[in-house]
Design a protein around this motif. Sequence first.
Motif, short mmCIF file in Angstrom:
data_model
loop_
_atom_site.label_atom_id
_atom_site.label_comp_id
_atom_site.label_asym_id
_atom_site.label_seq_id
_atom_site.Cartn_x
_atom_site.Cartn_y
_atom_site.Cartn_z
N GLU A 106 12.87 -16.24 -4.02
CA GLU A 106 13.62 -16.40 -2.88
C GLU A 106 13.47 -14.99 -2.13
O GLU A 106 14.09 -14.77 -1.12
CB GLU A 106 15.22 -16.49 -3.15
N GLY A 107 12.67 -14.03 -2.64
CA GLY A 107 12.47 -12.79 -1.93
C GLY A 107 13.40 -11.53 -2.50
O GLY A 107 12.92 -10.46 -1.74
N ALA A 108 14.04 -11.68 -3.37
CA ALA A 108 15.02 -10.71 -3.71
C ALA A 108 14.17 -9.74 -4.80
O ALA A 108 13.58 -10.11 -5.95
CB ALA A 108 16.25 -11.06 -4.44
N GLU A 109 14.25 -8.38 -4.70
CA GLU A 109 13.65 -7.52 -5.50
C GLU A 109 14.07 -7.34 -6.92
O GLU A 109 15.33 -7.27 -6.89
CB GLU A 109 13.40 -6.11 -4.68
N ILE A 110 13.22 -7.53 -7.88
CA ILE A 110 13.87 -7.52 -9.06
C ILE A 110 13.25 -6.15 -9.77
O ILE A 110 14.14 -5.52 -10.68
CB ILE A 110 12.92 -8.54 -9.97
N PRO B 81 0.71 -1.42 -0.09
CA PRO B 81 0.19 0.05 -0.17
C PRO B 81 0.87 1.37 0.01
O PRO B 81 0.16 2.25 -0.53
CB PRO B 81 -1.05 -0.17 1.18
N ASP B 82 2.13 1.25 0.51
CA ASP B 82 2.98 2.48 0.41
C ASP B 82 4.04 2.53 -0.72
O ASP B 82 4.22 3.45 -1.23
CB ASP B 82 3.83 2.47 1.94
N ARG B 83 4.45 1.32 -1.26
CA ARG B 83 5.35 1.20 -2.21
C ARG B 83 5.05 1.07 -3.45
O ARG B 83 5.59 1.05 -4.46
CB ARG B 83 6.48 0.09 -1.61
N GLY B 84 3.72 0.21 -3.68
CA GLY B 84 3.24 0.12 -4.93
C GLY B 84 3.41 -1.29 -5.31
O GLY B 84 3.45 -1.91 -4.42
N LEU B 85 3.48 -1.61 -6.49
CA LEU B 85 3.50 -3.09 -7.04
C LEU B 85 5.06 -3.38 -7.22
O LEU B 85 5.91 -2.79 -7.74
CB LEU B 85 2.82 -3.11 -8.35
N ILE B 86 5.35 -4.49 -6.59
CA ILE B 86 6.97 -4.80 -6.73
C ILE B 86 7.04 -6.30 -7.03
O ILE B 86 6.34 -7.12 -6.66
CB ILE B 86 7.44 -4.63 -5.11
#
Length: 293
Positions: free
Chosen positions: A196-200, A186-191
């Motif tokens: 493994e949980g690493a942000e792409i 809700p604060d950062r948008g769509l991620i």
Amino acid sequence: MRGTIPFCLAALIGLGAAGYGVYWLLGTCRPLDRLLGISGCTEVVQIADFAPVQAVALTAPDAEGVSSLFGHAYTPDGWRPAMVRLDLETGKELSRYPVRALNGFGWILPAQDGKRGLFTCWVQRICTEDGRRAAIISLVDASVIETLDLDTSNPVHFPGDAAPPGGDEWRRVFAANGERIIEADPDRGLILFDSEGAEIAKLIDKARWDVTVSDLSISPSGTRIAYFEHARNDDPARLLVWNALTGEAVIDHQFDSSYRWRSNPAWTAQSTGLALIRRDGPDTLLELHSVSR
């Protein structure tokens, strides 16, 4: 001189009318737009006397290439819950079936197997004829398979289907056949994350309103993510499509303010097109838009 002024006025009116006519024809999914391929719209189909539910109204095609559209159909007894079977490639309506739901019917959740769906009601706990909160039905003919009770009227994961671990279930969904996870923060948008949980990639910095996984459509191939922001107030509607592996934008297209119905786009069987829903009085318009691979 006296004859010149009326002639000039008539010419100006004629030019204005012609200009407006061209402007109208160039609108999204109108004849010139489809002919010139401006918006990617390829077909418009009218579904008469039918009002779709909001959020998830249209399912992805099944093994036979047929999708199910849920809403209320006009009958001699008034508006009643119904399911329409559609060929998304042609837009042809194949059949209609009644949905055995009580008043307030309005939430649909398809299963990952493409054969079943779950319905609940928006405003009341009792939604089925036997007094339960939800029912699992066949997406072929809307027949009831079983009824059940849930903790919510708006579930986002079909009972028994795989869901990403951790976090709020309303916020996380698999893509790319389990290789990726999308989180609607809700604060950062769509991620977009890997398994493994690493942000792409960050797909959207901030949406116009709170987004949950029910607002997203994953293509049958798992390689595309679609999100549709319906128009609200002075903000136009917007269709966004990303590569599910890399987060790269494939489509970012704006639509006019007539696209006010909140309903997810549905993918065609080969993941080469999206169907958008728009209301037109008592009828529903189904628009087919091409998507590059």
